[in-house]
Structures are given as structure tokens and as C-alpha cells.
Design a protein around this motif. Structure first.
Motif, mmCIF file in Angstrom:
data_model
loop_
_atom_site.group_PDB
_atom_site.id
_atom_site.type_symbol
_atom_site.label_atom_id
_atom_site.label_comp_id
_atom_site.label_asym_id
_atom_site.label_seq_id
_atom_site.Cartn_x
_atom_site.Cartn_y
_atom_site.Cartn_z
ATOM 1 N N ALA A 108 1.480 -1.429 -0.179
ATOM 2 C CA ALA A 108 -0.170 -0.093 0.014
ATOM 3 C C ALA A 108 1.043 1.590 -0.054
ATOM 4 C CB ALA A 108 -0.720 -0.104 1.127
ATOM 5 N N ASP A 109 2.088 1.281 0.440
ATOM 6 C CA ASP A 109 2.885 2.341 0.468
ATOM 7 C C ASP A 109 3.868 2.654 -0.283
ATOM 8 O OD1 ASP A 109 1.549 2.748 3.154
ATOM 9 O OD2 ASP A 109 2.693 1.437 4.248
ATOM 10 N N VAL A 146 -3.188 -5.625 8.708
ATOM 11 C CA VAL A 146 -1.967 -5.577 7.279
ATOM 12 C C VAL A 146 -2.761 -5.588 5.958
ATOM 13 C CG1 VAL A 146 -2.002 -7.934 5.664
ATOM 14 C CG2 VAL A 146 -1.145 -7.803 8.428
ATOM 15 N N ILE A 147 -4.832 -5.716 5.824
ATOM 16 C CA ILE A 147 -5.431 -5.427 4.749
ATOM 17 C C ILE A 147 -5.819 -3.750 4.866
ATOM 18 C CG2 ILE A 147 -7.235 -5.968 3.014
ATOM 19 C CD1 ILE A 147 -5.289 -8.761 3.771
ATOM 20 N N VAL A 148 -4.813 -3.055 3.888
ATOM 21 C CA VAL A 148 -5.845 -1.727 3.834
ATOM 22 C C VAL A 148 -6.607 -1.574 2.928
ATOM 23 C CG1 VAL A 148 -4.435 0.442 2.858
ATOM 24 C CG2 VAL A 148 -3.234 -0.637 4.248
ATOM 25 N N ARG A 158 -4.523 -3.773 -1.639
ATOM 26 C CA ARG A 158 -3.256 -2.985 -1.135
ATOM 27 C C ARG A 158 -3.115 -3.737 0.886
ATOM 28 N NH1 ARG A 158 -5.580 -0.320 -4.564
ATOM 29 N NH2 ARG A 158 -4.293 0.702 -6.843
ATOM 30 N N ILE A 159 -2.263 -3.836 0.536
ATOM 31 C CA ILE A 159 -1.735 -4.599 2.069
ATOM 32 C C ILE A 159 -0.785 -3.858 2.508
ATOM 33 C CG2 ILE A 159 -2.336 -6.792 1.719
ATOM 34 C CD1 ILE A 159 0.298 -7.544 1.747
ATOM 35 N N ARG A 160 -0.320 -3.918 4.258
ATOM 36 C CA ARG A 160 1.050 -3.208 5.018
ATOM 37 C C ARG A 160 1.121 -4.684 4.864
ATOM 38 N NH1 ARG A 160 -1.621 1.643 6.255
ATOM 39 N NH2 ARG A 160 -0.378 2.148 4.620
ATOM 40 N N PRO A 161 2.561 -5.073 4.418
ATOM 41 C CA PRO A 161 2.605 -6.295 5.870
ATOM 42 C C PRO A 161 3.073 -6.424 7.133
ATOM 43 C CG PRO A 161 4.222 -5.577 3.752
ATOM 44 C CD PRO A 161 3.378 -5.211 3.808
#
Length: 170
Positions: A108-109, A146-148, A158-161
């Protein structure tokens, strides 16, 4: 990514009794979801099939119009039943698993592409998404931290792991 109008709902796995009832293994969140439907389909976009169902243990016992003998029912073993997605209303932020499979999973970033969502496993507390990368399969928890964003119509999740999921850090 186009969404399918008809989704696989379950498979006929046997018969029940002598009056043509089917034993159907549900492919829904619960047998109750499938048992709550009054119309199913033998093929995507085919003619509607009126049904009456009830839950029995972990399967659905289903009476299908026109199937009146055990022989008629036995001939349907192995057939897949479909549902029209318009017949089920999902709460905000919930998705059909069949719509999630194949989504491209990206950071996501940074926009870095990790892989493709290949499977969803229910674990009780939360689902776990299987992401197939070029090197391996990575399991990520389906939790809000985690799930954005899940954009089914764009084919992207889009995720932020969490630390260490993709970069082998501790």
C-alpha cells in the motif's frame, strides 16, 4: 477484474431418503447460507431451479423441483450448483472468496507487487490469505492492520505487511 454473476455454491455428494432429496456439500461460509436460498442454477446463467433446503450436520439436504426418486437424485451426484450473487447481500467490507482469488497483492505504501492471492483459509479467529510469489507462498492474516484496501473491481489488494512476512526480517 470482472466479477462473475454466478458463483459456485456447493456440490451434490449423495442422496438422502427415497424421495429424491440431495445431500449437498456447501461451499459457502456455512450450510445455513446455502439452505437459505430458494433458487439455484445447474450452470452459470442457466434456467433457475427452485429448491427447498435444510441443514443436517455439515451438509444441506435439498429437494429440487423435478427430482422425485432416489434414482433421479443419484444421477446428479457430482454436479455443482450455482447461486446468483444478487441473491446474497454481503456486509460492507466482506467479499466472496471467488472474487478475491486472483487479486494482485501490492504494498500500500510503495506499490511493490508481492504476488497473487491464490487461496483463502478460514482459521476461526480470522481468515488467512495465501499469496503466491515468484519464489514461494506467503501466508498473510486477513486483519485490518495488514489489509489496507481490497479493490475487487480493479483486481488489486493493497496491504501493509507485518515485519518479516516478505523480507525475512525478525
Amino acid at each position: 477484474m470482472p466479477v462473475k454473476a454466478y458463483l459456485e455454491a456447493g456440490q451434490v455428494v449423495g442422496t438422502h431418503g427415497v424421495r429424491g432429496e440431495l445431500r449437498v456439500q456447501p461451499w459457502c461460509d456455512s450450510p445455513g447460507v446455502l439452505a437459505g436460498l430458494r433458487t439455484l442454477y445447474w450452470q452459470e446463467g442457466g434456467d433457475p431451479v427452485p429448491v427447498r433446503s435444510r441443514v443436517h450436520k455439515n451438509v444441506v439436504l435439498m429437494k429440487v423441483k423435478g427430482v422425485d426418486t432416489v434414482q433421479d437424485a443419484a444421477a446428479l451426484r457430482g454436479r455443482v450448483l450455482y447461486l446468483d450473487r444478487r441473491d446474497l447481500k454481503l456486509p460492507e467490507g466482506h467479499y466472496f472468496i471467488q472474487d478475491l482469488i486472483g487479486l494482485k497483492v501490492v504494498d500500500a505504501d510503495t506499490g511493490e507487487e508481492y504476488g497473487v492471492l491464490s487461496q483463502v483459509s478460514p482459521t476461526g479467529a480470522n481468515d488467512v490469505y495465501h499469496v503466491r510469489t515468484p519464489q514461494r507462498e506467503v501466508l498473510i492474516p486477513a486483519i485490518a492492520q495488514v489489509i489496507v484496501e481490497t479493490a475487487v473491481e480493479d483486481g488489486v489488494m493493497r496491504i501493509r505487511p507485518l515485519k518479516g512476512l516478505f523480507d525475512d526480517e525478525n
